[in-house]
Motif scaffolding. Structure first.
Motif, PDB file in Angstrom:
ATOM      1  N   LEU A  49       0.432  14.299  -6.858  1.00 29.18           N
ATOM      2  CA  LEU A  49       0.711  13.284  -7.881  1.00 29.18           C
ATOM      3  C   LEU A  49       1.664  12.223  -7.363  1.00 29.18           C
ATOM      4  CD1 LEU A  49       1.027  15.587 -11.059  1.00 29.18           C
ATOM      5  CD2 LEU A  49      -0.782  13.902 -10.560  1.00 29.18           C
ATOM      6  N   LEU A  50       2.693  12.659  -6.632  1.00 28.59           N
ATOM      7  CA  LEU A  50       3.649  11.687  -6.090  1.00 28.59           C
ATOM      8  C   LEU A  50       2.972  10.729  -5.106  1.00 28.59           C
ATOM      9  CD1 LEU A  50       6.772  13.984  -5.511  1.00 28.59           C
ATOM     10  CD2 LEU A  50       6.542  12.117  -7.169  1.00 28.59           C
ATOM     11  N   MET A  51       2.185  11.276  -4.207  1.00 27.34           N
ATOM     12  CA  MET A  51       1.494  10.436  -3.221  1.00 27.34           C
ATOM     13  C   MET A  51       0.500   9.502  -3.892  1.00 27.34           C
ATOM     14  SD  MET A  51       0.808  13.037  -0.059  1.00 27.34           S
ATOM     15  CE  MET A  51      -0.006  11.765   0.868  1.00 27.34           C
ATOM     16  N   GLY A  52      -0.242  10.030  -4.848  1.00 27.45           N
ATOM     17  CA  GLY A  52      -1.200   9.193  -5.563  1.00 27.45           C
ATOM     18  C   GLY A  52      -0.511   8.080  -6.307  1.00 27.45           C
ATOM     19  N   GLY A  53       0.646   8.432  -6.964  1.00 29.15           N
ATOM     20  CA  GLY A  53       1.379   7.400  -7.693  1.00 29.15           C
ATOM     21  C   GLY A  53       1.888   6.310  -6.769  1.00 29.15           C
ATOM     22  N   GLY A  54       2.394   6.719  -5.566  1.00 24.93           N
ATOM     23  CA  GLY A  54       2.892   5.722  -4.595  1.00 24.93           C
ATOM     24  C   GLY A  54       1.783   4.802  -4.110  1.00 24.93           C
ATOM     25  N   MET A  55       0.660   5.404  -3.839  1.00 20.95           N
ATOM     26  CA  MET A  55      -0.465   4.588  -3.360  1.00 20.95           C
ATOM     27  C   MET A  55      -0.949   3.633  -4.446  1.00 20.95           C
ATOM     28  SD  MET A  55      -2.649   7.359  -1.167  1.00 20.95           S
ATOM     29  CE  MET A  55      -3.905   6.164  -0.762  1.00 20.95           C
ATOM     30  N   ALA A  56      -0.965   4.110  -5.676  1.00 22.25           N
ATOM     31  CA  ALA A  56      -1.388   3.246  -6.786  1.00 22.25           C
ATOM     32  C   ALA A  56      -0.434   2.084  -6.943  1.00 22.25           C
ATOM     33  CB  ALA A  56      -1.482   4.062  -8.074  1.00 22.25           C
ATOM     34  N   ALA A  57       0.867   2.353  -6.769  1.00 21.39           N
ATOM     35  CA  ALA A  57       1.862   1.272  -6.874  1.00 21.39           C
ATOM     36  C   ALA A  57       1.663   0.234  -5.777  1.00 21.39           C
ATOM     37  CB  ALA A  57       3.274   1.859  -6.796  1.00 21.39           C
ATOM     38  N   MET A  58       1.376   0.705  -4.554  1.00 19.46           N
ATOM     39  CA  MET A  58       1.161  -0.229  -3.436  1.00 19.46           C
ATOM     40  C   MET A  58      -0.074  -1.089  -3.675  1.00 19.46           C
ATOM     41  SD  MET A  58       2.030   2.098  -0.108  1.00 19.46           S
ATOM     42  CE  MET A  58       1.504   0.798   0.981  1.00 19.46           C
ATOM     43  N   VAL A  59      -1.151  -0.463  -4.141  1.00 18.52           N
ATOM     44  CA  VAL A  59      -2.375  -1.214  -4.427  1.00 18.52           C
ATOM     45  C   VAL A  59      -2.127  -2.246  -5.518  1.00 18.52           C
ATOM     46  CG1 VAL A  59      -4.705  -1.028  -5.386  1.00 18.52           C
ATOM     47  CG2 VAL A  59      -3.938   0.583  -3.640  1.00 18.52           C
TER      48      VAL A  59
END
Length: 661
Positions: free
Chosen positions: A20-30
């Motif tokens: 979840l943390l990694m997915g959230g970070g990637m979503a923020a970058m996108v």
């Protein structure tokens, strides 16, 4: 070993949190990238579109270096020098005339520019005259200080670019002005001629010629060898920012330099003859009798061709056009003069060839002949008495030639004149070459609508009447008499050090004994006890010359004027005086050079033109200042004074300071 259920559950919860943390970070970058892309692509689109349009890549032509022109020994006659200039591109300078004018006004505060310069620049920058993409030269030949000022202030001068290029220069200025000519900007008249040629041949116009103020040959060798000298354009790709400043050069392809020419002319002989003619309105040609090489071709007075390259002022141009000695005219090939007694060799050879006389034929000269109620006088009023061919030439008896011309007729005389190079347009890379006039019966009927009469033949026999010849033609005549061959004049020695082939020439199909009889008559003119040219003889027996002087009237005199002495040259205004002429060759026993001299309104040919011809031959034969030992002893003091007064070029080609104009 099996893991406990509790451990498996704990591991599963840990993996889920990391995912979840990694997915959230990637979503923020996108999301951040998307927002930035939207900002740049949507909100800033207009700004980037403007920058993309205004930061252009431009392709410009690079003018090639023009080919050099040298004399036969490699001395520079026409070269190229560094030229610091300023160009402006309308597209980058402003959208309106007011904006462009404002840029030019700012530029004029940095470098010297007159109101006329500004007006000319605005005219050239008009889109209806030149494309807005074409760089226009608005100032050139700047010194380094002014050039640097423009470079430093370039950010405040949209569309303005300082450039370094080459410009034509003529280090021997006056000496070769008429032969080499000069370059100047392509004119509308030039373009009209090119368009007409394009229609006829289908060949495209060289894009270099469309560059405003690009310079091409205007007269002389520069014009007639233009395609050889010009070279091929190169190209460069440059990036220009939104204010018109050149940011960088992206690529460059150098052009091909024009081909170098080497002329047959000897620069030192040319300079000597130019100095020898002084301020006379005159022309002199020195020619190699064996291969036709023109060693000197001088028209006087001359002018500085550099004035035309740099933009001649109206004052200087008016001074040239209003000068009564016509310095802009190339008298060597454009001036057509009555040849006077220098034509008598043509009459003699025509009569000998036709068999109506031989060298022993005698004509009695009482001082005149009468024909149809008209008296034709000999120059010697008391007459020469019995005269044969040798004496007729050496003492220039007019009556002898009046008589033999009636026997041979004008058509045979015209054929001989053509055979010796008269009445023909010789093919040289020089401007406005005249063919002169070698008349015959058909010519008069075609041009005048009249029948030929015996008086016309009598006048033609001594080089008067309708007969006209250029100094070049007279030199060719002398060379053919000296060599017995149809030698043709040439002025281009080599192209890029590759020698121009010399065409094989035939003999002039004259019996050797008849030709020698005329040559002997010319020898007696200079060296005989009663020769009319004896005062201009060469005393050195190894360089003795053969020659013939001529004095050509420029207007007819009434009988009362002749009897009163009003026809004497010294009593007449300059424009009404006789032309002085001379032709000859040397050495007499093994001819090497032929010469012709015409001095407009100079008076007597033997007294005025003969000494000039002698000096020109001696300079060519000796390779230096003519030695005093070559002159008759009684003349050496005068000759020494004359030589000391001549303003000759130094070994480096420069003129003495006191002689510079």
């Amino acid at each position: 070993m099996r893991r406990a259920p509790r451990d498996t559950e704990a591991t599963s919860r840990s993996v889920t949190r990391r995912a979840l943390l990694m997915g959230g970070g990637m979503a923020a970058m996108v999301a951040a990238l998307g927002a930035r892309m939207r900002f740049l692509g949507v909100e800033q689109a207009d700004q980037f579109r403007l920058l993309a349009e205004e930061n252009r890549v431009s392709i410009r032509l690079i003018p090639p270096a023009r080919g050099l022109i040298q004399d036969r020994n490699g001395k520079l006659i026409a070269g190229n020098e560094q030229n610091y200039r300023v160009v402006i591109t309308r597209e980058n300078a402003g959208k309106t005339d007011a904006e462009v004018e404002d840029v030019l006004n700012r530029l004029s505060n940095i470098i010297p520019m007159t109101a006329e310069d500004l007006a000319d620049a605005m005219k050239e920058l008009n889109p209806r005259v030149n494309s807005a993409f074409v760089p226009i030269t608005v100032a050139e030949r700047l010194n380094w200080g002014d050039f640097s000022k423009v470079a430093i202030n370039a950010p405040a001068l949209p569309g303005v670019t300082p450039e370094s290029g080459l410009s034509r220069v003529y280090p021997r200025d006056f000496d070769f002005a008429h032969v080499v000519g000069y370059v100047g900007p392509v004119s509308e008249k030039d373009l009209e001629g090119l368009r007409e040629a394009q229609v006829e041949t289908g060949a495209p116009i060289d894009p270099l010629l469309m560059i405003p103020k690009f310079q091409i040959g205007k007269i002389g060798v520069e014009k007639w060898m233009e395609d050889t000298l010009r070279g091929t354009a190169g190209t460069k790709r440059i990036e220009v920012n939104h204010v018109g400043r050149v940011m960088r050069e992206l690529a460059r392809e150098e052009g091909v330099k024009g081909k170098d020419l080497r002329l047959t002319i000897d620069a030192d002989v040319q300079n000597f003859v130019q100095a020898r003619l002084g301020e006379e309105s005159a022309a002199c040609v020195v020619m190699d009798v064996n291969n036709g090489d023109i060693i000197a071709a001088v028209s006087s007075p001359s002018f500085d061709p550099n004035l035309f390259v740099r933009g001649i002022s109206s004052t200087d141009y008016r001074a040239l056009t209003e000068h009564d000695h016509r310095p802009l005219a190339n008298k060597v090939v454009q001036g057509a003069y009555p040849p006077g007694s220098t034509f008598k060799m043509v009459t003699a050879l025509a009569a000998l060839e036709a068999g109506v006389i031989d060298e022993n034929t005698v004509v009695r000269c009482p001082g005149y002949i009468e024909m149809g109620g008209i008296r034709f006088n000999c120059w010697k009023r008391g007459g020469h008495g019995p005269v044969n061919l040798k004496r007729g030439l050496s003492e220039s008896c007019d009556v002898f030639f009046y008589d033999i011309s009636q026997r041979v007729g004008i058509d045979k005389m015209a054929e001989m004149g053509n055979k010796l190079g008269l009445g023909l347009r010789h093919d040289l890379p020089m401007s406005a070459i005249s063919a002169g006039i070698m008349p015959n019966k058909a010519w008069k009927q075609e041009t005048k609508g009249q029948d030929w009469v015996i008086g016309d033949t009598i006048n033609a026999s001594i080089g008067q009447g309708f007969v006209l010849a250029t100094p070049l033609q007279l030199a060719v005549m002398a060379a053919r008499i000296a060599s017995g061959r149809q030698v043709a004049p040439r002025i281009v020695h080599s192209v890029n050090d590759i020698a121009v082939p010399i065409a094989e020439v035939d003999g002039i199909n004259l019996d050797g004994s008849k030709l020698r009889a005329v040559q002997m008559g010319m020898y007696e003119v200079m060296n005989g006890p009663h020769g009319t040219g004896r005062g201009s003889r060469i005393a050195d027996p190894t360089m003795q010359m053969c020659g013939k002087s001529g004095t050509a009237q420029v207007r007819n005199f009434s009988e009362s004027e002749k009897l009163s002495g009003a026809r004497k040259n010294e009593s007449l205004p300059w424009r009404l005086r006789d032309h002085a002429l001379f032709v000859g060759f040397a050495p007499a026993d093994a001819p090497r050079y032929a010469v012709s001299v015409v001095v407009e309104h100079g008076g007597g040919g033997s007294a005025v033109a003969g000494p000039i011809a002698r000096d020109a031959l001696l300079r060519a034969l000796t390779g230096g200042m003519p030695p005093l030992s070559a002159y008759p002893e009684s003349q050496r003091g005068t000759i020494e004074t004359q030589q000391n007064a001549m303003q000759l070029r130094k070994p480096d080609g420069s003129l003495p300071a006191e002689s510079k104009v």
